[in-house]
Design an enzyme around this catalytic site. Structure first.
Site, PDB file in Angstrom:
ATOM      1  N   ASP A  26       5.039   1.150  12.000  1.00 22.67           N
ATOM      2  CA  ASP A  26       3.822   0.450  11.591  1.00 22.67           C
ATOM      3  C   ASP A  26       3.728  -0.962  12.152  1.00 22.67           C
ATOM      4  O   ASP A  26       2.664  -1.578  12.084  1.00 22.67           O
ATOM      5  CB  ASP A  26       3.736   0.388  10.064  1.00 22.67           C
ATOM      6  CG  ASP A  26       3.250   1.698   9.458  1.00 22.67           C
ATOM      7  OD1 ASP A  26       2.790   2.564  10.219  1.00 22.67           O
ATOM      8  OD2 ASP A  26       3.333   1.857   8.232  1.00 22.67           O
TER       9      ASP A  26
ATOM     10  N   ARG B 237       0.936  14.926  12.246  1.00 21.61           N
ATOM     11  CA  ARG B 237       1.797  14.638  11.097  1.00 21.61           C
ATOM     12  C   ARG B 237       1.791  15.872  10.207  1.00 21.61           C
ATOM     13  O   ARG B 237       1.189  15.893   9.139  1.00 21.61           O
ATOM     14  CB  ARG B 237       1.312  13.389  10.358  1.00 21.61           C
ATOM     15  CG  ARG B 237       1.488  12.126  11.176  1.00 21.61           C
ATOM     16  CD  ARG B 237       1.159  10.882  10.377  1.00 21.61           C
ATOM     17  NE  ARG B 237      -0.273  10.690  10.243  1.00 21.61           N
ATOM     18  CZ  ARG B 237      -0.815   9.659   9.579  1.00 21.61           C
ATOM     19  NH1 ARG B 237      -0.057   8.780   8.981  1.00 21.61           N
ATOM     20  NH2 ARG B 237      -2.124   9.526   9.505  1.00 21.61           N
TER      21      ARG B 237
ATOM     22  N   CYS C 188      -5.475   8.156   9.713  1.00 24.58           N
ATOM     23  CA  CYS C 188      -5.506   7.646  11.078  1.00 24.58           C
ATOM     24  C   CYS C 188      -5.074   8.704  12.083  1.00 24.58           C
ATOM     25  O   CYS C 188      -4.126   9.460  11.847  1.00 24.58           O
ATOM     26  CB  CYS C 188      -4.579   6.427  11.214  1.00 24.58           C
ATOM     27  SG  CYS C 188      -5.259   4.910  10.543  1.00 24.58           S
TER      28      CYS C 188
ATOM     29  N   LYS D  66       0.830  -1.213   0.000  1.00 23.66           N
ATOM     30  CA  LYS D  66       0.000   0.000   0.000  1.00 23.66           C
ATOM     31  C   LYS D  66       0.860   1.257   0.000  1.00 23.66           C
ATOM     32  O   LYS D  66       0.600   2.213  -0.734  1.00 23.66           O
ATOM     33  CB  LYS D  66      -0.911  -0.002   1.232  1.00 23.66           C
ATOM     34  CG  LYS D  66      -1.724   1.282   1.422  1.00 23.66           C
ATOM     35  CD  LYS D  66      -2.553   1.234   2.678  1.00 23.66           C
ATOM     36  CE  LYS D  66      -1.747   1.571   3.912  1.00 23.66           C
ATOM     37  NZ  LYS D  66      -1.777   3.021   4.234  1.00 23.66           N
ATOM     38  N   ASN D  67       1.909   1.261   0.827  1.00 22.42           N
ATOM     39  CA  ASN D  67       2.735   2.451   0.964  1.00 22.42           C
ATOM     40  C   ASN D  67       3.619   2.719  -0.252  1.00 22.42           C
ATOM     41  O   ASN D  67       4.225   3.780  -0.345  1.00 22.42           O
ATOM     42  CB  ASN D  67       3.601   2.346   2.220  1.00 22.42           C
ATOM     43  CG  ASN D  67       2.780   2.420   3.490  1.00 22.42           C
ATOM     44  OD1 ASN D  67       1.652   2.910   3.486  1.00 22.42           O
ATOM     45  ND2 ASN D  67       3.321   1.924   4.587  1.00 22.42           N
TER      46      ASN D  67
ATOM     47  N   ARG E  25      -8.277  -0.536   5.573  1.00 25.25           N
ATOM     48  CA  ARG E  25      -7.453   0.471   4.897  1.00 25.25           C
ATOM     49  C   ARG E  25      -6.108  -0.108   4.460  1.00 25.25           C
ATOM     50  O   ARG E  25      -5.522   0.364   3.488  1.00 25.25           O
ATOM     51  CB  ARG E  25      -7.196   1.673   5.817  1.00 25.25           C
ATOM     52  CG  ARG E  25      -8.411   2.562   6.054  1.00 25.25           C
ATOM     53  CD  ARG E  25      -8.016   3.813   6.830  1.00 25.25           C
ATOM     54  NE  ARG E  25      -6.884   4.446   6.199  1.00 25.25           N
ATOM     55  CZ  ARG E  25      -5.764   4.794   6.828  1.00 25.25           C
ATOM     56  NH1 ARG E  25      -5.618   4.545   8.116  1.00 25.25           N
ATOM     57  NH2 ARG E  25      -4.783   5.368   6.185  1.00 25.25           N
TER      58      ARG E  25
ATOM     59  N   ILE F  18       8.213   7.853  16.673  1.00 32.32           N
ATOM     60  CA  ILE F  18       7.737   8.450  15.425  1.00 32.32           C
ATOM     61  C   ILE F  18       6.424   9.204  15.628  1.00 32.32           C
ATOM     62  O   ILE F  18       6.310  10.381  15.295  1.00 32.32           O
ATOM     63  CB  ILE F  18       7.554   7.363  14.340  1.00 32.32           C
ATOM     64  CG1 ILE F  18       8.807   6.497  14.230  1.00 32.32           C
ATOM     65  CG2 ILE F  18       7.220   8.011  12.998  1.00 32.32           C
ATOM     66  CD1 ILE F  18      10.050   7.217  13.785  1.00 32.32           C
TER      67      ILE F  18
ATOM     68  N   ARG G 214      -4.411  10.257   4.542  1.00 34.14           N
ATOM     69  CA  ARG G 214      -3.194  11.041   4.663  1.00 34.14           C
ATOM     70  C   ARG G 214      -2.394  11.079   3.361  1.00 34.14           C
ATOM     71  O   ARG G 214      -1.837  12.108   2.983  1.00 34.14           O
ATOM     72  CB  ARG G 214      -2.337  10.430   5.784  1.00 34.14           C
ATOM     73  CG  ARG G 214      -0.924  10.974   5.901  1.00 34.14           C
ATOM     74  CD  ARG G 214      -0.918  12.383   6.434  1.00 34.14           C
ATOM     75  NE  ARG G 214       0.420  12.942   6.476  1.00 34.14           N
ATOM     76  CZ  ARG G 214       0.705  14.167   6.896  1.00 34.14           C
ATOM     77  NH1 ARG G 214      -0.267  14.942   7.321  1.00 34.14           N
ATOM     78  NH2 ARG G 214       1.939  14.616   6.899  1.00 34.14           N
TER      79      ARG G 214
END
Length: 417
Positions: A303, A121, A116, A22-23, A395, A325, A92
């Site tokens: 994550d 951020r 989320c 996904k990223n 998601r 983070i 995001r």
């Protein structure tokens, strides 16, 4: 609204193949806007975030078709440079569209992105990077407007190695005049995958995977075809699923080098790890506590902090997990405590005293990775658990319950009463 019902104490065994990341997919989908033409992206899972990005591109004018796990994106005619507010608020990653829109159309208007609620951020790093190469950015009334007469190469020095800001800067710089140097760039594998995609389009990007990236601008790009890298976060989640159920799970279509920080911690806990060219296998028995500190890649990924926290609740002794983070990434702790976990949070540090077994409970997912962590905890818990708000899980995890059932899990999806 849907929920998962999980009956625990079932050992997971078998092999599972990872789908595309996904990223990696989301910035690549945004990058298709850099040129006119038809781009083809393979190994795309069915995920809520990807559907939102599809909807955004379609409203801008792109024509998108899907055949199984392949997306075909035609960006020949883009009719708008304003991104709808209601879609920006859902995800995001919608901020990735700033760089490509500025590069090709020299203007973009969007609201602040959502996603989320795991902590602040801010997108100031994105804005500063784009300003360094010639963008005029104005903020006000909840919107960001950026425009430029011409993007020009420059020096971008990040205060922090932000993944999204690095990718946005790369995408904007590929159509800028001259060369751009990005220093203190994020080093995640997904950034390297974006570099591969951009270079297939005709861009001149080098250095992704290191902390210095150079982009030599070019006048024109062409559409291309690409197979997305596999999802290392999903892979790490299934490795933890094997470990927490004391099972034997092989994860295929994954590079072990992308998960060294995770497999090293699993080994410290007593999990047996076997790796090959394209797989990682976990075989688990008794577990012991471990200390973890999340860091930018190649450090331990934020994550996977929540899934690992679920795992250490079952380990002997005391574990300490420090989140560096995102400051609000312990929302799963209260839910795990409902399942009997012994956890104390002090600021950005969680202190976990391992217990023999969690117990089933009704819990709720407050964000994507917290939801994954609660499913893992339920797999190992005594009795039955209900996990609410599974839309968060959808998601980032494609058909999670089906994949877990293929390994022997007793999990089903139901409409919430």
């Amino acid at each position: 609204m849907e929920k998962f019902i999980v009956k625990g104490e079932v050992q997971l065994n078998g092999t599972i193949r990872m789908s595309g990341a996904k990223n990696a997919i989301l910035p690549i989908m945004a990058a298709t806007l850099l040129c006119s033409g038809i781009s083809i992206i393979h190994d795309v899972p069915y995920l809520r975030d990807i559907k939102v990005m599809q909807d955004i591109l379609a409203l801008l004018g792109a024509k998108i078709t899907r055949e199984k796990n392949t997306l075909v994106i035609d960006t020949t005619i883009i009719q708008d440079t304003e991104i709808p507010e209601h879609l920006m608020r859902e995800m995001r990653a919608s901020v990735f569209l700033m760089g490509p829109m500025l590069g090709r159309f020299h203007k973009v208007r969007m609201s602040y992105p959502g996603g989320c609620a795991i902590g602040p951020r801010p997108i100031d790093l994105h804005i500063k990077a784009l300003e360094k190469i010639g963008a005029d950015v104005k903020e006000g009334f909840g919107f960001i407007e950026a425009q430029t007469n011409c993007l020009t190469g420059g020096e971008i020095n990040f205060d922090y190695p932000s993944v999204g800001a690095t990718e946005n800067a790369m995408m904007a710089a590929v159509l800028a005049k001259g060369s751009t140097i990005i220093r203190n760039a994020a080093r995640e594998p997904e950034i390297y995958d974006l570099q591969v995609f951009l270079n297939k389009m005709g861009a001149k990007v080098m250095g992704a995977g290191s902390d210095i990236i150079r982009v030599d601008g070019t006048e024109k790009l062409t559409a291309t075809e690409h197979i997305v890298m596999s999802d290392r976060i999903q892979a790490g989640t299934f490795l933890v699923a094997g470990a927490i159920t004391r099972g034997d799970v092989m994860v295929e279509n994954i590079l072990s080098e992308h998960l060294f920080s995770v497999t090293d911690k699993l080994k410290e806990m007593g999990v047996q790890i076997t790796t090959g060219k394209n797989y990682i296998r976990v075989q688990s028995g008794d577990l012991r506590g471990v200390d973890i500190k999340t860091l930018p890649y190649p450090g331990f990924p934020t994550d996977l902090q929540a899934p690992m926290l679920s795992l250490v609740t079952n380990g002997k002794g005391t574990s300490i997990i420090t989140e560096t983070i995102f400051e609000n990434r312990f929302k799963h702790v209260d839910e795990l405590i409902r399942m009997g976990a012994k956890i104390k949070v002090e600021g950005r540090t969680a202190i976990i005293r391992g217990i023999p077994k969690l117990t089933g409970a009704i819990v709720a997912a407050h964000d994507l990775r917290a939801g994954g962590a609660l499913v893992l905890a339920a797999l190992a818990a005594e009795g039955t658990s209900e996990i609410e708000n599974v839309y968060h899980i959808d998601r980032g995890y494609e058909a999670l319950e089906e994949k877990l059932r293929s390994l022997g899990a007793n999990i089903s999806r139901h409409k919430k009463d």
